[in-house]
Design a protein around this motif. Structure first.
Motif, mmCIF file in Angstrom:
data_model
loop_
_atom_site.group_PDB
_atom_site.id
_atom_site.type_symbol
_atom_site.label_atom_id
_atom_site.label_comp_id
_atom_site.label_asym_id
_atom_site.label_seq_id
_atom_site.Cartn_x
_atom_site.Cartn_y
_atom_site.Cartn_z
ATOM 1 N N ARG A 158 50.050 -2.812 15.991
ATOM 2 C CA ARG A 158 50.070 -2.174 17.311
ATOM 3 C C ARG A 158 51.421 -1.471 17.448
ATOM 4 N N CYS A 159 51.393 -0.178 17.363
ATOM 5 C CA CYS A 159 52.629 0.610 17.285
ATOM 6 C C CYS A 159 52.764 1.542 18.473
ATOM 7 N N ARG A 160 54.012 1.972 18.664
ATOM 8 C CA ARG A 160 54.332 2.979 19.685
ATOM 9 C C ARG A 160 55.264 4.018 19.067
ATOM 10 N N ARG A 219 46.051 6.326 23.769
ATOM 11 C CA ARG A 219 46.017 5.362 22.681
ATOM 12 C C ARG A 219 45.092 5.865 21.579
ATOM 13 N N CYS A 229 56.448 13.794 25.803
ATOM 14 C CA CYS A 229 56.214 12.548 25.073
ATOM 15 C C CYS A 229 57.548 11.920 24.674
ATOM 16 N N THR A 253 50.053 3.929 20.374
ATOM 17 C CA THR A 253 50.121 4.404 21.760
ATOM 18 C C THR A 253 51.295 5.354 21.908
ATOM 19 N N THR A 254 51.036 6.506 22.481
ATOM 20 C CA THR A 254 52.096 7.482 22.732
ATOM 21 C C THR A 254 52.296 7.608 24.244
ATOM 22 N N ASP A 255 53.539 7.578 24.666
ATOM 23 C CA ASP A 255 53.889 7.654 26.088
ATOM 24 C C ASP A 255 54.354 9.068 26.400
ATOM 25 N N ASN A 267 58.213 10.000 22.130
ATOM 26 C CA ASN A 267 58.415 10.243 20.708
ATOM 27 C C ASN A 267 58.324 11.744 20.471
ATOM 28 N N THR A 284 47.516 6.286 29.992
ATOM 29 C CA THR A 284 47.630 5.636 28.696
ATOM 30 C C THR A 284 46.935 6.494 27.650
#
Length: 509
Positions: free
Chosen positions: A507-509, A350, A302, A248-250, A304, A348
């Motif tokens: 489950r990564c971010r 994902r 983002c 998931t990237t925010d 990241n 979201t």
């Protein structure tokens, strides 16, 4: 219920929403007479009976879809072809404005549509198609066959029109070339809601914006109470060896208000190539003129910083009679899009795996469009809209907007194509280099599974039929025209992490 919008806007003092009888909306494949003008405004022109008769006689204009007829365009010819296809969209929008300016006269004399609007439109299309043929011939040595037959546009009535024929010039001039297949409508989607829709029509494209136009959709039948829809989600089961992880990237919710009506994928180098406004999150350098180097060096929202990808979709507006800053601008009021732009309450982004095996890294600058911005005229072959409400997301709507109960929020979802041809980062029609997995979860022959982008966008809007997505003018803000766009600008290190997480079940971010 609270809601967020870009800014507070003043209400237009003197709208021309119902100033006359008919507005005929021009587009690639369809021109629709809108009969939902507010009865509360002063009107001129023919009485309602004559207006409705004119609407029956001149309900649609059918134009061949030039983009779909050109699946193979040499790479060196594509920039010029894309510009001409985008120009054909602009010609259609100009025809829409011509109809708007002449609506009273056309209602009285339908032949005027042919002489003053359709004839000049065909001539412009002929010139654009000739330039397309020359551009392809210059590179390939052979002129595409059948171009002459794509210029004609003819009138027909509603009972002659079908969703599967006709269409816009979409391969280069629109941003709706999704994939091979979409989602089936959920059960119960034929149950439209009548309440409150006249007010919605007042806001939906009803702003004068210097054009004197009336509303251009949506209508009451485009909405359905989500509680009347049966659960309909049916996903392939994970098999042994499935890649079960997620990344998931925010990238925020477009809180900083980056909007433009460009489409750098489908209409590169063309301002207002989409003829509707987009929300952007992620890469802040994205506009019609951004190349790969611009995107690689662009700032990103983002969290990241290894993700400089571009994520964009049509804005959603409240059709409440209030104006936005773009009321007199391309992509806004000048293209029939009006109302308060809504900032999502949640976004979201994902990436998920394959139910049948491992995924491989997607190439940098891979471009994917899911859905069809012109599905109202093209039919649903490439449509991929999905609407629902929080608390009811096992009920998905492909061709209706949901009416959510009090306390529930509107949700729009995009599941992007998850299979890549292993060679190309784009294709002439922006579709054939990627594909959806088959019903059993496997990719088509010659394609490999890559991380699948799944977007979920939530809006806190008042219950009822008072909202719509931006669209090309002739698409009437139909819910099935919803679509999403993605350009992968992950750096290599982060993409390796994405693949590792998905294939490893993390489950990564």
């Amino acid at each position: 219920m609270g809601r967020t919008s870009r800014k507070k806007r003043s209400t237009a003092a003197n709208r021309a929403i119902a100033a006359s009888a008919a507005l005929i909306l021009g587009g690639g494949g369809l021109v629709a007479v809108n009969v939902h003008a507010s009865a509360g405004e002063g009107a001129s022109g023919p009485p309602p009976g004559r207006f409705r008769e004119a609407a029956r006689q001149l309900s649609t204009i059918d134009c061949p879809d030039a983009g779909l007829a050109l699946p193979d365009v040499p790479d060196r010819a594509r920039p010029e072809v894309d510009r001409e296809l985008a120009a054909m969209d602009t010609q259609i929008t100009d025809a829409y404005r011509q109809f708007a300016d002449r609506r009273e006269w056309i209602a009285r004399d339908p032949d005027l549509a042919e002489n003053a609007v359709l004839g000049p439109l065909r001539a412009k299309r002929t010139a654009s198609l000739d330039r397309i043929g020359t551009a392809v011939e210059r590179v390939a040595g052979n002129r595409p066959q059948g171009l002459d037959g794509l210029a004609g546009c003819g009138l027909r009535t509603d009972d002659q029109s079908g969703g599967d024929d006709g269409g816009g010039d979409g391969a280069g001039g629109g941003d709706g070339q999704g994939g091979d297949g979409g989602q089936d409508p959920g059960d119960g989607t034929d149950q439209g809601q009548d309440g409150g829709q006249e007010e919605g029509q007042d806001g939906g494209g009803g702003t004068d914006g210097g054009q004197g136009r009336v509303g251009n959709g949506p209508e009451a039948a485009d909405f359905v109470d989500i509680r009347s829809v049966q659960p309909d989600t049916d996903r392939p089961r994970n098999r042994r060896g499935a890649s079960r992880g997620t990344f998931t990237t925010d990238c925020g919710r477009n809180e900083n208000g980056k909007f433009n009506p460009d489409n750098v994928i489908a209409a590169p180098g063309v301002s207002n190539g989409a003829h509707h406004m987009h929300d952007y999150v992620g890469n802040q350098a994205t506009d019609a003129f951004a190349g790969d180097d611009d995107l690689a060096g662009g700032e990103t929202t983002c969290r990241n910083q290894g993700d400089r990808s571009t994520y964009y979709w049509p804005v959603l507006r409240l059709q409440n009679g209030r104006d936005e800053d773009d009321v007199d601008a391309d992509g806004g009021g000048r293209d029939g899009n009006a109302g308060e732009i809504q900032t999502p309450s949640q976004v979201t982004l994902r990436f998920v795996g394959s139910p049948v095996g491992k995924v491989t890294a997607m190439p940098r600058f891979l471009r994917i469009i899911t859905g069809d911005a012109k599905s109202f005229t093209n039919g649903d072959a490439n449509a991929n809209a999905s609407w629902s409400c929080t608390g009811f997301e096992d009920r998905q709507l492909a061709d209706k907007y949901p009416i959510c109960p009090e306390g529930s929020k509107v949700v729009r979802s995009f599941a992007f194509q998850s299979c890549w041809d292993g060679r190309n980062t784009d294709s002439a029609n922006h579709r054939t280099h990627v594909a959806f997995a088959r019903e059993d979860g496997r990719c088509p022959d010659g394609f490999r599974a890559v991380p699948q982008l799944v977007q979920r966008i939530v809006y806190d809007v008042p219950p009822g039929p008072g909202f719509a997505v931006d669209s090309f003018p002739e698409q009437l803000h139909k819910p099935g025209t919803d679509h999403g766009d993605f350009i992968n600008v992950f750096d290599d290190k982060l993409m390796k992490k994405v693949v590792s997480c998905i294939n490893g079940g993390s489950r990564c971010r």
